[in-house]
Write a protein that holds these residues in place. Structure first.
Motif, PDB file in Angstrom:
ATOM      1  N   SER A 196      -1.190  23.842  22.830  1.00 54.91           N
ATOM      2  CA  SER A 196       0.213  23.606  22.489  1.00 54.91           C
ATOM      3  C   SER A 196       1.006  23.475  23.773  1.00 54.91           C
ATOM      4  O   SER A 196       0.576  23.915  24.840  1.00 54.91           O
ATOM      5  CB  SER A 196       0.781  24.745  21.629  1.00 54.91           C
ATOM      6  OG  SER A 196       0.759  25.973  22.332  1.00 54.91           O
ATOM      7  N   THR A 197       2.151  22.845  23.672  1.00 54.34           N
ATOM      8  CA  THR A 197       3.026  22.696  24.829  1.00 54.34           C
ATOM      9  C   THR A 197       4.472  22.695  24.367  1.00 54.34           C
ATOM     10  O   THR A 197       4.794  22.189  23.275  1.00 54.34           O
ATOM     11  CB  THR A 197       2.702  21.395  25.597  1.00 54.34           C
ATOM     12  OG1 THR A 197       3.533  21.302  26.746  1.00 54.34           O
ATOM     13  CG2 THR A 197       2.913  20.172  24.734  1.00 54.34           C
ATOM     14  N   HIS A 198       5.332  23.297  25.170  1.00 50.42           N
ATOM     15  CA  HIS A 198       6.764  23.311  24.873  1.00 50.42           C
ATOM     16  C   HIS A 198       7.472  22.541  25.973  1.00 50.42           C
ATOM     17  O   HIS A 198       7.335  22.854  27.155  1.00 50.42           O
ATOM     18  CB  HIS A 198       7.293  24.749  24.816  1.00 50.42           C
ATOM     19  CG  HIS A 198       8.757  24.831  24.503  1.00 50.42           C
ATOM     20  ND1 HIS A 198       9.230  24.791  23.210  1.00 50.42           N
ATOM     21  CD2 HIS A 198       9.836  24.931  25.311  1.00 50.42           C
ATOM     22  CE1 HIS A 198      10.549  24.878  23.237  1.00 50.42           C
ATOM     23  NE2 HIS A 198      10.940  24.963  24.495  1.00 50.42           N
ATOM     24  N   ILE A 199       8.226  21.530  25.588  1.00 48.62           N
ATOM     25  CA  ILE A 199       8.917  20.685  26.562  1.00 48.62           C
ATOM     26  C   ILE A 199      10.220  21.362  26.979  1.00 48.62           C
ATOM     27  O   ILE A 199      11.110  21.578  26.154  1.00 48.62           O
ATOM     28  CB  ILE A 199       9.222  19.290  25.989  1.00 48.62           C
ATOM     29  CG1 ILE A 199       7.952  18.663  25.404  1.00 48.62           C
ATOM     30  CG2 ILE A 199       9.820  18.402  27.071  1.00 48.62           C
ATOM     31  CD1 ILE A 199       6.832  18.483  26.379  1.00 48.62           C
ATOM     32  N   THR A 200      10.329  21.690  28.257  1.00 48.29           N
ATOM     33  CA  THR A 200      11.536  22.349  28.771  1.00 48.29           C
ATOM     34  C   THR A 200      12.421  21.400  29.559  1.00 48.29           C
ATOM     35  O   THR A 200      13.594  21.679  29.772  1.00 48.29           O
ATOM     36  CB  THR A 200      11.144  23.508  29.704  1.00 48.29           C
ATOM     37  OG1 THR A 200      10.404  22.978  30.815  1.00 48.29           O
ATOM     38  CG2 THR A 200      10.300  24.539  28.985  1.00 48.29           C
ATOM     39  N   GLY A 201      11.861  20.284  30.006  1.00 43.56           N
ATOM     40  CA  GLY A 201      12.572  19.491  30.988  1.00 43.56           C
ATOM     41  C   GLY A 201      12.399  20.128  32.357  1.00 43.56           C
ATOM     42  O   GLY A 201      11.778  21.186  32.508  1.00 43.56           O
ATOM     43  N   ASP A 202      12.946  19.502  33.362  1.00 44.38           N
ATOM     44  CA  ASP A 202      12.760  19.976  34.736  1.00 44.38           C
ATOM     45  C   ASP A 202      13.732  21.111  35.039  1.00 44.38           C
ATOM     46  O   ASP A 202      14.822  20.899  35.571  1.00 44.38           O
ATOM     47  CB  ASP A 202      12.963  18.820  35.722  1.00 44.38           C
ATOM     48  CG  ASP A 202      12.527  19.187  37.132  1.00 44.38           C
ATOM     49  OD1 ASP A 202      12.122  20.350  37.338  1.00 44.38           O
ATOM     50  OD2 ASP A 202      12.595  18.324  38.018  1.00 44.38           O
ATOM     51  N   ILE A 203      13.321  22.350  34.683  1.00 48.42           N
ATOM     52  CA  ILE A 203      14.153  23.531  34.956  1.00 48.42           C
ATOM     53  C   ILE A 203      13.533  24.392  36.057  1.00 48.42           C
ATOM     54  O   ILE A 203      13.999  25.480  36.323  1.00 48.42           O
ATOM     55  CB  ILE A 203      14.377  24.367  33.682  1.00 48.42           C
ATOM     56  CG1 ILE A 203      13.047  24.843  33.097  1.00 48.42           C
ATOM     57  CG2 ILE A 203      15.170  23.553  32.648  1.00 48.42           C
ATOM     58  CD1 ILE A 203      13.212  25.790  31.901  1.00 48.42           C
ATOM     59  N   ASP A 204      12.480  23.888  36.688  1.00 48.34           N
ATOM     60  CA  ASP A 204      11.868  24.547  37.842  1.00 48.34           C
ATOM     61  C   ASP A 204      11.393  25.966  37.508  1.00 48.34           C
ATOM     62  O   ASP A 204      11.765  26.933  38.179  1.00 48.34           O
ATOM     63  CB  ASP A 204      12.849  24.582  39.017  1.00 48.34           C
ATOM     64  CG  ASP A 204      12.147  24.780  40.359  1.00 48.34           C
ATOM     65  OD1 ASP A 204      10.907  24.638  40.401  1.00 48.34           O
ATOM     66  OD2 ASP A 204      12.835  25.098  41.343  1.00 48.34           O
ATOM     67  N   ILE A 205      10.552  26.087  36.482  1.00 46.73           N
ATOM     68  CA  ILE A 205       9.983  27.387  36.131  1.00 46.73           C
ATOM     69  C   ILE A 205       9.126  27.884  37.289  1.00 46.73           C
ATOM     70  O   ILE A 205       8.271  27.169  37.796  1.00 46.73           O
ATOM     71  CB  ILE A 205       9.136  27.308  34.847  1.00 46.73           C
ATOM     72  CG1 ILE A 205      10.018  26.989  33.639  1.00 46.73           C
ATOM     73  CG2 ILE A 205       8.377  28.606  34.621  1.00 46.73           C
ATOM     74  CD1 ILE A 205       9.242  26.823  32.349  1.00 46.73           C
TER      75      ILE A 205
END
Length: 382
Positions: free
Chosen positions: A127-136
């Motif tokens: 599975s994957t959750h799309i966060t966008g580029d938030i620099d985790i």
């Protein structure tokens, strides 16, 4: 994509020097660009401590799984994940943060099965959750099994949300608003008893990219539960970790030291110097594993570590150091040379001997299909 690493015949525990190397097979880069060497005792150390470990390289976009082969040599298995950053081992699976998403990798091997006569763990993205580029940056898992991560871009801690890119759950008291401006370079996260407890930040600034100042600002460890600054005497700190004996450790990256921090007074005690930029930290049985990297621009821009390296006549390297906390010495090591110049996280995988993974860019990804052969109706449908 596994490498069997043979240590050099003249390697000694604690020696940080070029090792006999093996050529890595291609993943994203061209062949013959990455070489890996290990200290003579690393495989035995992994076996004694009943663990393997995972490391990430965001610069080269890789997840590397390090374990022990049946013949007693070190195994390094790698897969490509774009800008691989924070990782967390949980329920015999792995959470992994990449450039735009948070991946969940599950072990697809049935209990007791060994793949290819050596791998006792096969991780597959499920599975994957799309966060966008938030620099985790760093991440952990709370008591409910929910991922908690450092959203460096927005200067806060967050978790996944079914609708939004992320759900903010905490921010430092000195941050006035959540904006994609990396105001303090919040980066490290230490979980305690299934809750976020400690974080690190490069500065206590509340303006866009305020942490980029020169000379380097004072770095901090913050107690998330009380909002108290535990110490402000660090230089580009990272990876706060609470040991089993209650001691608080972190990496003081700007100086190149693994340090112990007094939780009451904030006093900092140097434990061990490492020849590179420190980021990841993991603790087990009186040892610390740390990742070290070469300087991004060829030198450590006016950082204290530069002077320390010169004084010790050492060149920066890229790899993982195993540090004996009681002695303050490097006991074992893994070194990478070539196109991998920077490492980020290191995460222990206790009870796993020889892990591997199937990456989204691998040939095996499309053809790996697993299922339970028993037919079961959906719940509520009889």
């Amino acid at each position: 994509m596994t490498d069997q690493v043979t240590p050099p015949a003249d390697a000694r525990p604690g020696q940080v020097a070029p090792a006999a190397a093996v050529t890595m097979p291609p993943v994203t880069p061209a062949p013959d660009e990455t070489k890996i060497g290990a200290s003579r005792g690393l495989a035995a150390w992994l076996t004694k401590n009943k663990t393997s470990f995972a490391i990430t390289s965001y610069q080269s976009g890789r997840l590397l799984l390090v374990g022990t082969m049946p013949d007693g040599t070190v195994s390094v298995h790698q897969q490509a994940f774009g800008r691989a950053m924070g990782i967390c081992w949980d329920r015999k699976g792995l959470w992994l943060a990449s450039r735009l998403q948070l991946w969940r990798l599950e072990n697809i091997l049935p209990e007791g099965m060994v793949a290819q006569e050596k791998f006792d763990l096969t991780l597959m993205p499920r599975s994957t959750h799309i966060t966008g580029d938030i620099d985790i940056h760093e991440l952990g898992v709370n008591a409910a099994g929910r991922p908690v991560f450092v959203n460096t871009s927005h200067s806060c801690l967050g978790t996944i949300d079914p609708i939004e890119s992320f759900r903010p759950i905490w921010k430092p008291s000195f941050i006035s608003e959540l904006a994609p401006e990396d105001r303090c370079h919040l980066n490290g996260l230490g979980m305690v008893d299934g809750r976020p407890k400690y974080v690190t930040a490069v500065s206590q600034t509340d303006v866009p990219s305020g942490w980029h100042g020169r000379p380097l600002p004072k770095g901090v460890i913050i107690d998330v539960e009380t909002d108290k600054v535990v110490t402000d005497q660090l230089s580009m700190p990272h990876s706060p970790r609470l040991a089993a004996d209650g001691k608080l450790y972190a990496v003081d990256s700007g100086r190149g030291w693994l340090v112990e921090v007094d939780k009451q007074t904030g006093a900092v005690r140097d434990v061990a110097f490492c020849p590179g930029f420190l980021r990841g930290l993991a603790l087990i049985n009186g040892y610390a594993l740390v990742t070290i990297s070469k300087p991004r621009y060829g030198r450590f821009e006016q950082m204290p570590i530069s002077e320390e390296l010169t004084k010790r006549n050492l060149d920066p390297i890229c790899g993982v150091m195993v540090i004996d906390l009681a002695l303050g010495e490097i006991a074992e090591w893994l070194r990478l040379e070539g196109d991998v110049q920077e490492l980020f996280a290191v995460e222990l995988m206790p009870g796993i001997t020889c892990p591997m993974a199937i990456g989204p860019q691998s040939e095996e990804f499309h053809g790996t299909v697993t299922f339970d052969a028993e037919i079961k109706p959906l719940e509520g449908q009889g």
